[in-house]
Design a protein around this motif. Sequence first.
Motif, short mmCIF file in Angstrom:
data_model
loop_
_atom_site.label_atom_id
_atom_site.label_comp_id
_atom_site.label_asym_id
_atom_site.label_seq_id
_atom_site.Cartn_x
_atom_site.Cartn_y
_atom_site.Cartn_z
N GLN A 39 28.57 31.19 36.35
CA GLN A 39 28.72 32.53 36.91
C GLN A 39 27.39 33.27 37.01
N TYR A 40 26.52 33.07 36.02
CA TYR A 40 25.27 33.84 35.97
C TYR A 40 24.05 33.00 36.34
N GLU A 41 24.28 31.81 36.86
CA GLU A 41 23.19 30.87 37.10
C GLU A 41 22.13 31.45 38.04
N GLU A 42 22.57 32.01 39.14
CA GLU A 42 21.61 32.55 40.11
C GLU A 42 20.87 33.76 39.54
N GLN A 43 21.61 34.67 38.92
CA GLN A 43 20.99 35.87 38.34
C GLN A 43 19.95 35.48 37.29
N GLN A 44 20.27 34.48 36.48
CA GLN A 44 19.33 34.07 35.44
C GLN A 44 18.10 33.39 36.02
N ALA A 45 18.28 32.62 37.10
CA ALA A 45 17.12 32.00 37.76
C ALA A 45 16.19 33.06 38.33
N GLY B 202 38.50 46.16 20.60
CA GLY B 202 37.46 47.17 20.72
C GLY B 202 36.07 46.56 20.77
N ALA B 203 35.83 45.54 19.94
CA ALA B 203 34.52 44.89 19.93
C ALA B 203 34.23 44.23 21.27
N ARG B 204 35.23 43.57 21.82
CA ARG B 204 35.01 42.92 23.13
C ARG B 204 34.69 43.96 24.20
N ALA B 205 35.45 45.07 24.21
CA ALA B 205 35.21 46.10 25.21
C ALA B 205 33.82 46.70 25.06
N ILE B 206 33.39 46.94 23.83
CA ILE B 206 32.05 47.48 23.60
C ILE B 206 31.00 46.51 24.12
N SER B 207 31.17 45.22 23.83
CA SER B 207 30.16 44.25 24.23
C SER B 207 29.99 44.20 25.74
N ILE B 208 31.09 44.40 26.46
CA ILE B 208 31.02 44.37 27.93
C ILE B 208 30.44 45.67 28.48
N HIS B 209 31.00 46.79 28.04
CA HIS B 209 30.60 48.07 28.61
C HIS B 209 29.20 48.50 28.16
N ARG C 216 30.23 33.28 27.12
CA ARG C 216 29.93 33.77 28.48
C ARG C 216 29.36 35.19 28.42
N ASN C 217 30.01 36.05 27.64
CA ASN C 217 29.52 37.43 27.53
C ASN C 217 28.19 37.47 26.78
N GLN C 218 28.03 36.60 25.78
CA GLN C 218 26.73 36.52 25.09
C GLN C 218 25.63 36.16 26.08
N SER C 219 25.92 35.24 26.97
CA SER C 219 24.93 34.84 27.97
C SER C 219 24.56 36.02 28.85
N ALA C 220 25.56 36.81 29.25
CA ALA C 220 25.30 37.99 30.09
C ALA C 220 24.45 39.01 29.34
N ILE C 221 24.75 39.21 28.06
CA ILE C 221 23.98 40.18 27.27
C ILE C 221 22.53 39.75 27.16
N TRP C 222 22.30 38.48 26.91
CA TRP C 222 20.92 38.02 26.76
C TRP C 222 20.17 38.01 28.10
N THR C 223 20.91 37.93 29.18
CA THR C 223 20.26 38.07 30.49
C THR C 223 19.74 39.49 30.67
N VAL C 224 20.56 40.48 30.29
CA VAL C 224 20.09 41.87 30.36
C VAL C 224 18.95 42.09 29.37
N ARG C 225 19.05 41.46 28.20
CA ARG C 225 17.96 41.58 27.21
C ARG C 225 16.65 41.07 27.82
N ALA C 226 16.70 39.97 28.56
CA ALA C 226 15.48 39.45 29.19
C ALA C 226 14.91 40.47 30.18
N LEU D 238 23.21 29.51 26.50
CA LEU D 238 24.56 29.98 26.20
C LEU D 238 25.51 29.73 27.38
N ALA D 239 25.00 29.96 28.59
CA ALA D 239 25.84 29.71 29.77
C ALA D 239 26.20 28.24 29.87
N TRP D 240 25.23 27.37 29.58
CA TRP D 240 25.50 25.94 29.62
C TRP D 240 26.54 25.56 28.58
#
Length: 747
Positions: A695-701, A614-621, A655-665, A687-689
């Motif tokens: 996967q998120y390299e371009e989006q983060q740049a 459940g925690a993983r699903a919440i973190s993604i959605h 990986r998911n933490q990296s995606a979350i912090w990208t949206v946070r930015a 985090l991605a490194w």
Amino acid sequence: MSSELSPELFALNVASAVAASVAGAAWGKLTELPGLVTEALGRRRDKRTLESLLSDPDALAEVLGELIAEDPELADRFDEVLRQSRREAGGDVPEFPDPPPHATDREWERGELTRAIPQPVWRITGLRGSGKTTLALLSGHDQASRFPDGQVYIDLDRYRDGSDLARSEVAADILASLGIDREAIAFDSPRLWEQYRSVVNRRRFLLALDNARGVEEVRELSPTRPGSLAFVLTVHSDEALLAEYPHELPLRGIDRASGRRLLARYAGDGVVAADPQAVDELLDRCDDMPYAIIAVGVQLHRQARLHGPRAAGRVLAWLRDQGAGGAVEVIGRSLEETFRELPEHVVRACALLAEHPGTEVTTESAGVLLGTDPDGVLTELADAGLVSRVADGRLRLFNLVRDHASNRHGRAVRPEVDAGIARLLDHYRDRAAHADRLISPVRLRPYEALSPAAGTEPEPGFENGQHALRWLIGERFTLEALAAHAHRIGWDEHVVSLCGAAEQLVLNTEYHLRFVRMNTYGVSSAERLGRADLQARARGQQGRILSLLGDFGRAEGELRQALDLVGNLGDPELWSSTMENWGRHLQQRGYLTDAIGALRRCVEVDRTVGGHDGARAISIHARMLANMLLQSGELDEADRYLREATQAVLGHDLRNQSAIWTVRAKAELHARRIDSARSAIHYARELAWRAGTTQYEEQQALVLADVCVAEGDVDGARRLWGPIWQRYYHAGHPRAAELYARITAGA
């Protein structure tokens, strides 16, 4: 030469590269372009300066078009700069595979193809075994220096499902062969074909399309730039193909000297020299066709070992007794004799390999099918001229050999075939499940209950997730062929397992069309099993990929059926995953409000699951939902869901933490908290490194570039946009125009 391109297209290409270079967003060879343009304007005594032209992109392209038309040498300089820049960005120049060991000279035909450059498409026609592929490969190596962007060989039969050709997948593989990063290849069909045309219009390369069947596939795939060349290899040319591409090189027999050399390669020089008259008669009976000569050469070699070098007369007499008077009959009789003289275990092995699903085998799959180490058998089959090596270390039975082995010896090995196919299906089911788990240790896998290996620790054959993914990519043709075969014989659990593991091909690569085609069997097998959960998963994944491909009508039908199926299952995880696919489909169609509603429902259901799942699903959605809310301007609500995602994400899921912090930015940027945005995106990249993902390299740049713009550091933003633009520019990707506009505008 650059002048061989459409002048308008070439001028636009150069103009965008010049503007990006002046803006400081280009690197390497492209930085030489502004100086070349300035020098040319000076020689022309043009009162306009490069700086003044940069304010009007259309005027810049127009002036460059004039310069190119007036000065062919300058056009060549531009072309060379662009080509060297592609080398910097894309790596090695592709080459044709090496010709097979039995390659014959075909000097006259090679000369004809060398003179074929003025014509964009040449058909090479001839019967099976006439040497079409060998000739194309030899000619490609002859002309390597004429094609600075390389040579690409494609066997279209690898991409067929019956009579249907996966043309988009062929186009994507040609782009990848030309050095385009697979992550930069568009996967939705309209944009892919736009990108394909853009790339092939810029490249000067040689394309060989083997086993072509019709004018449509040739028309779509062949390069259109003058100076490029396509070899179309086909057994028969229909009227439409003949009318549109009239330049033909029909292959009949090879010249007599080449025939003797080919025969000697298999029979030995002494055997050919011992009885030249009989050798000439043998070549006559072979119609001078390469594969018929190979088949006779194998017989000569065997007879010479038994009776000495004057074996040609014996083989000739035998063929006369058999009534074999032409290439096809010679091949048939020779194959019969070759199989008769092979050890029994090699004959049985060949008959087994003839039943291998798909057109090719690997050493791994051959060993599984045979149930033993295949090296010795494969060597004997190669020595007998029955198998050939193709790209990537794969092997292929010649079609004539496959037909003969199956028709004449298949019945004798039927029980072994059934056992071997069962081993093959079990092996690939389990191996694919191991690969899936190693690539993504935590993800929803309804098929796991069907695969004994799915829940176990990955076997030591894979070094890491990237190695496992490369294996899946390399085996994609075999996996699809096995899924089709398993579906045909009713092994539905294996079909569903193979398709479930193959989801990684769309999670991590661009093989969307191959997955859709393969997963058609998965949907059908799930229905036959009567498992609503498996049907919902298969249809949900099918709908998701169809939506990404822009086929919204079919996507909606699949997704609605998936939602109906999952509604009564009482499986909140599967329901939430299916609703996520529906929400992403709505977002893809531009229905952002409805998409937000779908993701809200996902999060509500995820909260009822509990535990790690459940925690993983919440973190993604919650992260996906926050991203959509930012797009709609609902900043406060986006912030709440981001907080929930941050609290729920598992500690090891970097990986998911990296995606979350990208949206946070992004959220901090929307709120004009620039320092916080910079801190967030730097942490996301760290985090991605640490996760070892790109996967998120371009989006983060791109987010970091937005931070730079917000800080007033336009040069910093351009330095970040530049490598991405340059990558898309050389890839012919539609997004290059969007990034170009940002680079030139500085915003």
